[in-house]
Design a protein around this motif. Sequence first.
Motif, PDB file in Angstrom:
ATOM      1  N   PRO A  49      32.071 -20.310  21.882  1.00  0.00           N
ATOM      2  CA  PRO A  49      32.462 -19.760  23.186  1.00  0.00           C
ATOM      3  C   PRO A  49      31.446 -18.740  23.662  1.00  0.00           C
ATOM      4  O   PRO A  49      30.652 -18.192  22.901  1.00  0.00           O
ATOM      5  CB  PRO A  49      33.826 -19.126  22.913  1.00  0.00           C
ATOM      6  N   ALA A  50      31.430 -18.422  24.932  1.00  0.00           N
ATOM      7  CA  ALA A  50      30.459 -17.486  25.530  1.00  0.00           C
ATOM      8  C   ALA A  50      30.651 -16.071  24.952  1.00  0.00           C
ATOM      9  O   ALA A  50      31.719 -15.705  24.489  1.00  0.00           O
ATOM     10  CB  ALA A  50      30.649 -17.481  27.047  1.00  0.00           C
ATOM     11  N   LEU A  51      29.537 -15.232  24.955  1.00  0.00           N
ATOM     12  CA  LEU A  51      29.566 -13.856  24.451  1.00  0.00           C
ATOM     13  C   LEU A  51      30.435 -12.990  25.333  1.00  0.00           C
ATOM     14  O   LEU A  51      30.432 -13.127  26.562  1.00  0.00           O
ATOM     15  CB  LEU A  51      28.153 -13.286  24.400  1.00  0.00           C
ATOM     16  N   THR A  52      31.126 -12.080  24.685  1.00  0.00           N
ATOM     17  CA  THR A  52      31.921 -11.122  25.462  1.00  0.00           C
ATOM     18  C   THR A  52      31.009 -10.033  25.972  1.00  0.00           C
ATOM     19  O   THR A  52      29.889  -9.818  25.460  1.00  0.00           O
ATOM     20  CB  THR A  52      33.009 -10.519  24.580  1.00  0.00           C
ATOM     21  N   PRO A  53      31.406  -9.272  26.981  1.00  0.00           N
ATOM     22  CA  PRO A  53      30.561  -8.158  27.482  1.00  0.00           C
ATOM     23  C   PRO A  53      30.213  -7.144  26.380  1.00  0.00           C
ATOM     24  O   PRO A  53      29.090  -6.628  26.329  1.00  0.00           O
ATOM     25  CB  PRO A  53      31.427  -7.538  28.576  1.00  0.00           C
ATOM     26  N   GLN A  54      31.141  -6.889  25.466  1.00  0.00           N
ATOM     27  CA  GLN A  54      30.866  -5.926  24.395  1.00  0.00           C
ATOM     28  C   GLN A  54      29.781  -6.444  23.460  1.00  0.00           C
ATOM     29  O   GLN A  54      28.884  -5.703  23.049  1.00  0.00           O
ATOM     30  CB  GLN A  54      32.149  -5.639  23.619  1.00  0.00           C
ATOM     31  N   GLN A  55      29.861  -7.764  23.136  1.00  0.00           N
ATOM     32  CA  GLN A  55      28.851  -8.344  22.250  1.00  0.00           C
ATOM     33  C   GLN A  55      27.474  -8.348  22.910  1.00  0.00           C
ATOM     34  O   GLN A  55      26.453  -8.105  22.257  1.00  0.00           O
ATOM     35  CB  GLN A  55      29.274  -9.765  21.867  1.00  0.00           C
ATOM     36  N   LYS A  56      27.451  -8.624  24.210  1.00  0.00           N
ATOM     37  CA  LYS A  56      26.177  -8.573  24.920  1.00  0.00           C
ATOM     38  C   LYS A  56      25.581  -7.154  24.890  1.00  0.00           C
ATOM     39  O   LYS A  56      24.370  -6.971  24.708  1.00  0.00           O
ATOM     40  CB  LYS A  56      26.368  -9.033  26.364  1.00  0.00           C
ATOM     41  N   GLN A  57      26.453  -6.123  25.020  1.00  0.00           N
ATOM     42  CA  GLN A  57      25.979  -4.733  24.995  1.00  0.00           C
ATOM     43  C   GLN A  57      25.426  -4.370  23.631  1.00  0.00           C
ATOM     44  O   GLN A  57      24.361  -3.742  23.524  1.00  0.00           O
ATOM     45  CB  GLN A  57      27.140  -3.796  25.384  1.00  0.00           C
ATOM     46  N   GLU A  58      26.109  -4.750  22.549  1.00  0.00           N
ATOM     47  CA  GLU A  58      25.641  -4.444  21.193  1.00  0.00           C
ATOM     48  C   GLU A  58      24.319  -5.144  20.896  1.00  0.00           C
ATOM     49  O   GLU A  58      23.436  -4.588  20.231  1.00  0.00           O
ATOM     50  CB  GLU A  58      26.703  -4.872  20.184  1.00  0.00           C
ATOM     51  N   LEU A  59      24.167  -6.381  21.365  1.00  0.00           N
ATOM     52  CA  LEU A  59      22.931  -7.115  21.101  1.00  0.00           C
ATOM     53  C   LEU A  59      21.756  -6.489  21.839  1.00  0.00           C
ATOM     54  O   LEU A  59      20.626  -6.438  21.320  1.00  0.00           O
ATOM     55  CB  LEU A  59      23.121  -8.587  21.526  1.00  0.00           C
ATOM     56  N   SER A  60      22.003  -5.964  23.037  1.00  0.00           N
ATOM     57  CA  SER A  60      20.890  -5.376  23.812  1.00  0.00           C
ATOM     58  C   SER A  60      20.431  -4.034  23.250  1.00  0.00           C
ATOM     59  O   SER A  60      19.276  -3.630  23.443  1.00  0.00           O
ATOM     60  CB  SER A  60      21.325  -5.236  25.276  1.00  0.00           C
ATOM     61  N   THR A  61      21.313  -3.336  22.523  1.00  0.00           N
ATOM     62  CA  THR A  61      20.946  -2.012  21.990  1.00  0.00           C
ATOM     63  C   THR A  61      20.628  -2.051  20.502  1.00  0.00           C
ATOM     64  O   THR A  61      20.474  -1.000  19.866  1.00  0.00           O
ATOM     65  CB  THR A  61      22.098  -1.030  22.239  1.00  0.00           C
ATOM     66  N   TYR A  62      20.525  -3.227  19.902  1.00  0.00           N
ATOM     67  CA  TYR A  62      20.301  -3.325  18.462  1.00  0.00           C
ATOM     68  C   TYR A  62      18.879  -2.857  18.142  1.00  0.00           C
ATOM     69  O   TYR A  62      17.914  -3.217  18.816  1.00  0.00           O
ATOM     70  CB  TYR A  62      20.510  -4.765  18.010  1.00  0.00           C
ATOM     71  N   ASP A  63      18.739  -2.066  17.051  1.00  0.00           N
ATOM     72  CA  ASP A  63      17.447  -1.497  16.609  1.00  0.00           C
ATOM     73  C   ASP A  63      16.793  -2.472  15.637  1.00  0.00           C
ATOM     74  O   ASP A  63      16.976  -2.391  14.423  1.00  0.00           O
ATOM     75  CB  ASP A  63      17.680  -0.132  15.963  1.00  0.00           C
ATOM     76  N   PHE A  64      16.063  -3.442  16.211  1.00  0.00           N
ATOM     77  CA  PHE A  64      15.401  -4.419  15.361  1.00  0.00           C
ATOM     78  C   PHE A  64      14.309  -3.776  14.519  1.00  0.00           C
ATOM     79  O   PHE A  64      14.114  -4.126  13.351  1.00  0.00           O
ATOM     80  CB  PHE A  64      14.803  -5.557  16.212  1.00  0.00           C
ATOM     81  N   LYS A  65      13.531  -2.837  15.067  1.00  0.00           N
ATOM     82  CA  LYS A  65      12.448  -2.175  14.316  1.00  0.00           C
ATOM     83  C   LYS A  65      13.009  -1.332  13.169  1.00  0.00           C
ATOM     84  O   LYS A  65      12.453  -1.302  12.067  1.00  0.00           O
ATOM     85  CB  LYS A  65      11.625  -1.280  15.240  1.00  0.00           C
ATOM     86  N   GLY A  66      14.075  -0.610  13.393  1.00  0.00           N
ATOM     87  CA  GLY A  66      14.693   0.174  12.322  1.00  0.00           C
ATOM     88  C   GLY A  66      15.167  -0.723  11.193  1.00  0.00           C
ATOM     89  O   GLY A  66      15.036  -0.387  10.008  1.00  0.00           O
ATOM     90  N   ALA A  67      15.703  -1.878  11.563  1.00  0.00           N
ATOM     91  CA  ALA A  67      16.164  -2.809  10.534  1.00  0.00           C
ATOM     92  C   ALA A  67      14.983  -3.321   9.728  1.00  0.00           C
ATOM     93  O   ALA A  67      15.064  -3.497   8.501  1.00  0.00           O
ATOM     94  CB  ALA A  67      16.918  -3.977  11.186  1.00  0.00           C
ATOM     95  N   GLU A  68      13.861  -3.546  10.388  1.00  0.00           N
ATOM     96  CA  GLU A  68      12.672  -4.030   9.673  1.00  0.00           C
ATOM     97  C   GLU A  68      12.153  -2.949   8.715  1.00  0.00           C
ATOM     98  O   GLU A  68      11.795  -3.236   7.563  1.00  0.00           O
ATOM     99  CB  GLU A  68      11.597  -4.409  10.690  1.00  0.00           C
ATOM    100  N   SER A  69      12.109  -1.666   9.157  1.00  0.00           N
ATOM    101  CA  SER A  69      11.627  -0.583   8.288  1.00  0.00           C
ATOM    102  C   SER A  69      12.552  -0.403   7.098  1.00  0.00           C
ATOM    103  O   SER A  69      12.100  -0.208   5.952  1.00  0.00           O
ATOM    104  CB  SER A  69      11.541   0.719   9.087  1.00  0.00           C
ATOM    105  N   ALA A  70      13.865  -0.481   7.297  1.00  0.00           N
ATOM    106  CA  ALA A  70      14.804  -0.308   6.195  1.00  0.00           C
ATOM    107  C   ALA A  70      14.675  -1.428   5.186  1.00  0.00           C
ATOM    108  O   ALA A  70      14.724  -1.205   3.965  1.00  0.00           O
ATOM    109  CB  ALA A  70      16.223  -0.241   6.735  1.00  0.00           C
ATOM    110  N   LEU A  71      14.461  -2.611   5.656  1.00  0.00           N
ATOM    111  CA  LEU A  71      14.313  -3.736   4.748  1.00  0.00           C
ATOM    112  C   LEU A  71      13.035  -3.596   3.939  1.00  0.00           C
ATOM    113  O   LEU A  71      13.001  -3.877   2.729  1.00  0.00           O
ATOM    114  CB  LEU A  71      14.311  -5.057   5.545  1.00  0.00           C
TER     115      LEU A  71
END
Length: 379
Positions: free
Chosen positions: A24-46
């Motif tokens: 099913p389509a993304l909810t507005p909340q899921q779209k908001q969380e995906l747009s603010t996700y810290d991909f670079k921070g996740a890469e540094s932590a890994l």
Amino acid sequence: MKWLAATLMAVQIASAAAGAQSAPALTPQQKQELSTYDFKGAESALEAQNNQPASRASPLTPIPLLKVPPITGRSPVAQPLPGGAAAGKGSEVPSNWTPPHAELNAAAVSATEVSHQWESGVAMPTPGADGRVVYIFGQGMPVMVCAPLRVCAIELQAGEHLQSQPQIGDSRRWEITPVLSGSGLDETPLLIVKPIETGLETDLIVSTDRRTYVFRLVSDPVRFVSRLAFQYPGEDSAKWVAFQARQDAAKHDAEAIAEQAREKDKRAGVVPMADNALDNLYFDYKLNGDAAYRPQQVFDDGRHTYLIYPNDGRFRELPTLLIQVNGKSELVNFRVDGSRYIVDRLFDKAILVVGVGKKQTRVTITRETPYSGSAGKRS
């Protein structure tokens, strides 16, 4: 380790995208969380976790959790919409929808079986003139076999007329063209049949001013029937009935004419004779007595005896006719037709008597050859 992190990230993002296509389509909340996700921070932590010595037990920076819609599997294949509606242009087909279905009762089933027996029955054709394949009309469904690039003709009865356009089950892949042959009373309707491909089967109904035809049409790669025609047993019976009626009418007219002729002859004084009178005429009679009362001629036709007098009005008193039977005189019935005596029998000897007593006048008529013997002289 950067390449490993990037790969894991790509896999996770791809999985999320695939899930997005089927889930099913993304909810507005899921779209908001995906747009603010810290991909670079996740890469540094890994990367820090991978470089940390195994003996060192310092706390590690946690990797942020990426929230995406769960993958629920492939969506079901779209079902065709009722009435041919295109996808996306109407409501979805209900999950419990089924095509319409009419229940047949016992009478309907019996009717279809009777019709199938007639349609599947073997109506054997016979060869006819000029290459015709001849069926007996009404005895089973006639089959017209034709092939692409061939022209096949259905010949109806001479003088028959089409009432309406022929109806065919598959008008897209079959061509039916009406034409006429002959003129006047011999004008014959033909239906030209052409299929556009092989392996076709349909039916054709043709209505005329005399009957209704039902055909089965089959297209074959090479085999075909050039001309198909019919015999009409019912028409033959009707022709015989009409012929008999014409014969009866002709006989009645002949009898009426003969009766008129007899009446005319009677008024004109013509003596009627038997049918075979010419073959049995006998003239050898001897006359004795008063010449004034003698017949002008006496003859018989084997059944009647005729006494012919001149038509001069000589009689003021009609003579009486007596015949001799075993030596005795007997009265005999006769009729007078003008100046002719007609006796409804044969005799060997007769006497014409006029008057009584001494003034009686007689004329004797004698047959030279007894009628019980040979035929005597003939003319």
